[in-house]
Scaffold this motif. Structure first.
Motif, short mmCIF file in Angstrom:
data_model
loop_
_atom_site.label_atom_id
_atom_site.label_comp_id
_atom_site.label_asym_id
_atom_site.label_seq_id
_atom_site.Cartn_x
_atom_site.Cartn_y
_atom_site.Cartn_z
N GLU A 274 0.84 -1.21 0.00
CA GLU A 274 0.00 0.00 0.00
C GLU A 274 0.88 1.26 0.00
O GLU A 274 0.56 2.25 -0.66
CB GLU A 274 -0.90 0.01 1.24
N ALA A 275 1.98 1.19 0.75
CA ALA A 275 2.83 2.39 0.85
C ALA A 275 3.60 2.66 -0.43
O ALA A 275 4.11 3.77 -0.63
CB ALA A 275 3.80 2.22 2.02
N LEU A 276 3.69 1.67 -1.31
CA LEU A 276 4.37 1.89 -2.60
C LEU A 276 3.48 2.64 -3.59
O LEU A 276 3.94 3.13 -4.61
CB LEU A 276 4.81 0.55 -3.21
N GLU A 277 2.19 2.75 -3.28
CA GLU A 277 1.27 3.48 -4.16
C GLU A 277 1.51 4.99 -4.01
O GLU A 277 1.82 5.47 -2.91
CB GLU A 277 -0.19 3.17 -3.78
N PRO A 278 1.32 5.75 -5.10
CA PRO A 278 1.57 7.20 -5.03
C PRO A 278 0.72 7.90 -3.96
O PRO A 278 1.15 8.89 -3.38
CB PRO A 278 1.20 7.71 -6.43
N GLU A 279 -0.48 7.36 -3.69
CA GLU A 279 -1.35 8.00 -2.68
C GLU A 279 -0.68 8.04 -1.31
O GLU A 279 -0.98 8.90 -0.49
CB GLU A 279 -2.69 7.25 -2.52
N PHE A 280 0.22 7.08 -1.08
CA PHE A 280 0.85 7.07 0.25
C PHE A 280 1.75 8.29 0.42
O PHE A 280 1.83 8.85 1.52
CB PHE A 280 1.65 5.78 0.48
N ASP A 281 2.41 8.70 -0.66
CA ASP A 281 3.26 9.89 -0.56
C ASP A 281 2.42 11.12 -0.21
O ASP A 281 2.82 11.97 0.58
CB ASP A 281 4.01 10.15 -1.87
N GLU A 282 1.23 11.18 -0.82
CA GLU A 282 0.32 12.31 -0.50
C GLU A 282 -0.10 12.24 0.96
O GLU A 282 -0.18 13.25 1.65
CB GLU A 282 -0.94 12.25 -1.38
N TYR A 283 -0.39 11.02 1.41
CA TYR A 283 -0.78 10.84 2.82
C TYR A 283 0.33 11.35 3.74
O TYR A 283 0.08 12.13 4.68
CB TYR A 283 -1.06 9.35 3.09
N ALA A 284 1.57 10.94 3.46
CA ALA A 284 2.68 11.31 4.34
C ALA A 284 2.89 12.82 4.34
O ALA A 284 3.15 13.43 5.38
CB ALA A 284 3.95 10.59 3.90
#
Ligand code: DSN
Length: 415
Positions: A274-284
């Motif tokens: 899940e963290a490899l998805e681009p959305e995770f960067d937005e989350y962080a």
């Protein structure tokens, strides 16, 4: 084989599990080390892998029947390498503390010297506290944050390293709101020929997403826990260069642990995916933006923040200036009553005690997972301020509790 549910078998535990789900749904989790994993991670952690013994490592197990354990562990390792850019990864530590233990066991002998940040200044028990095995096994000296600025006193760190000649310097912290100068700490370690362990337990997700500087490739060892900002299955992780791979792997198993918790390793693999998805960067990114908003709004209400702000996912409030008669525990208890769950925390130069300290620590990973943006987070700061200002006023607490209930209804969590 029984296919009964927990409720069929054990209503008391079923009640507690349901209670915990409701508690998480109905309150704002602002303990900086906590987060809410996805249903997919929960499913993996609740899988049949809980039944499997898999001592050893993929392809080299001490038991038969490990083909799926191998698959899951290999996926977790490969994904971790991609997330953090590490050469070698061990995903078996049961926790962040076990990960640190793995490094100490690999590289130190009893009586060797650890130089680490004092707990009161933001360090961690497993970095050498007298009550922890580290404090009992190794000789420990501690560095500090600067009393004025609240930033790590790197000059003191260099001087202490020269004087103490540690075998390992530990960086990475549990209640430190600022970016960390990994290279500066590495220089201190190099100058005295010490190892450098960077414990990124709190900031794993921020580092993976590139919103916090990374010690990978700088420090000799990087450890972390996998259920905080990275939002994967519960446990620990060790990263290092290939040259230390064998030492670390054999220190984790058989050195410090027996069979790995393969269901948790599966939860790590799923969370890493899940963290490899681009959305995770937005989350962080949003986690950090929310922490900055939280801090600024609390400052507008007159609160003092250690270091004057934050670069990461947490703020550390020193109540002594703004609320000299309110302890961290009183603030924590009043906030819990209204559904805002954070923790009392020691602050640098603590004048009370670890049990009833002068600060509170608040983090944004959990509320950001729920979908809070800066505006919603600023409102949470307003609510925190109202409650801490009037923590004995039942009417104020009732009003704030109503608003928290509206917010938790709006920003939903688990079904
Ligand atoms: N207990 C965690 C924290 O709250 O920082 C660290 O292990």
């Amino acid at each position: 084989m029984s296919y009964d549910t927990v409720r069929d078998v054990d209503p008391a535990v079923a009640d507690a599990l349901e209670g915990e789900r409701e508690r998480q749904n109905d309150t704002l989790a602002m303990i900086a080390s906590e987060n809410h994993v996805s249903e997919a991670v929960l499913e993996a952690q609740g899988s049949e892998l809980t039944n499997k013994y898999a001592e050893g490592y993929p392809g080299e197990r001490y038991y038969a029947g490990c083909e799926y354990a191998d698959e899951v562990e290999t996926l977790a390792i490969e994904r971790a390498k991609e997330l953090w850019g590490a050469e070698h990864v061990n995903v078996q530590p049961h926790s962040g503390t076990q990960a640190n233990m793995g490094v100490y066991l690999a590289m130190l002998d009893p009586g060797d010297r650890i130089l680490s940040l004092e707990l009161e200044h933001g360090g961690h028990l497993s970095h050498g506290h007298p009550a922890n095995f580290t404090g009992k096994t190794y000789e420990v000296e501690q560095y500090h944050v600067d009393a004025e600025t609240g930033y790590i006193d790197y000059e003191e760190l260099h001087e202490q390293a020269e004087a103490f000649q540690p075998d390992i310097i530990v960086s990475g912290y549990s209640a430190y709101p600022r970016d960390i100068e990994w290279e500066e700490i590495q220089r201190a370690a190099d100058a005295v020929d010490a190892y450098h362990l960077a414990d990124i337990a709190h900031i794993t997700g921020l580092v993976a997403a590139g919103v916090h500087s990374s010690p990978v490739g700088i420090a000799d060892f990087v450890t972390g826990s996998t259920h905080k900002t990275i939002r994967a299955g519960r446990g620990g992780i060790i990263m290092c260069d290939e040259e230390y791979a064998d030492a670390v792997d054999s220190a984790v198993f058989p050195g410090g642990q027996g069979g790995p918790l393969m269901h948790n390793v599966a939860g790590k693999a799923v969370g890493f995916e899940e963290a490899l998805e681009p959305e995770f960067d937005e989350y962080a990114r949003q986690v950090v933006d929310n922490a900055v908003a939280l801090g600024e709004q609390l400052q507008d209400h007159g609160f003092s923040l250690v270091s004057g702000g934050t670069d990461n996912h947490l703020v550390l409030v020193d109540l002594r200036d703004s609320h000299p008669d309110t302890t961290g525990k009183e603030a924590e208890a009043a906030l819990e009553e209204v559904g805002i769950v954070l923790n009392a925390n020691t602050v640098p130069g603590e004048t009370r005690s670890a049990f009833n300290p002068s600060g509170i620590r608040a983090g944004t990973p959990g509320i950001t997972t729920r979908g809070f943006d800066e505006e919603a987070t600023r409102e949470v700061a307003d609510l925190i301020a109202r409650v801490v200002d009037d923590h004995d006023d039942e009417d104020v607490k009732a009003e704030v509790a109503d608003r928290v209930a509206e917010l938790t209804d709006e920003f939903t969590l688990y079904e």
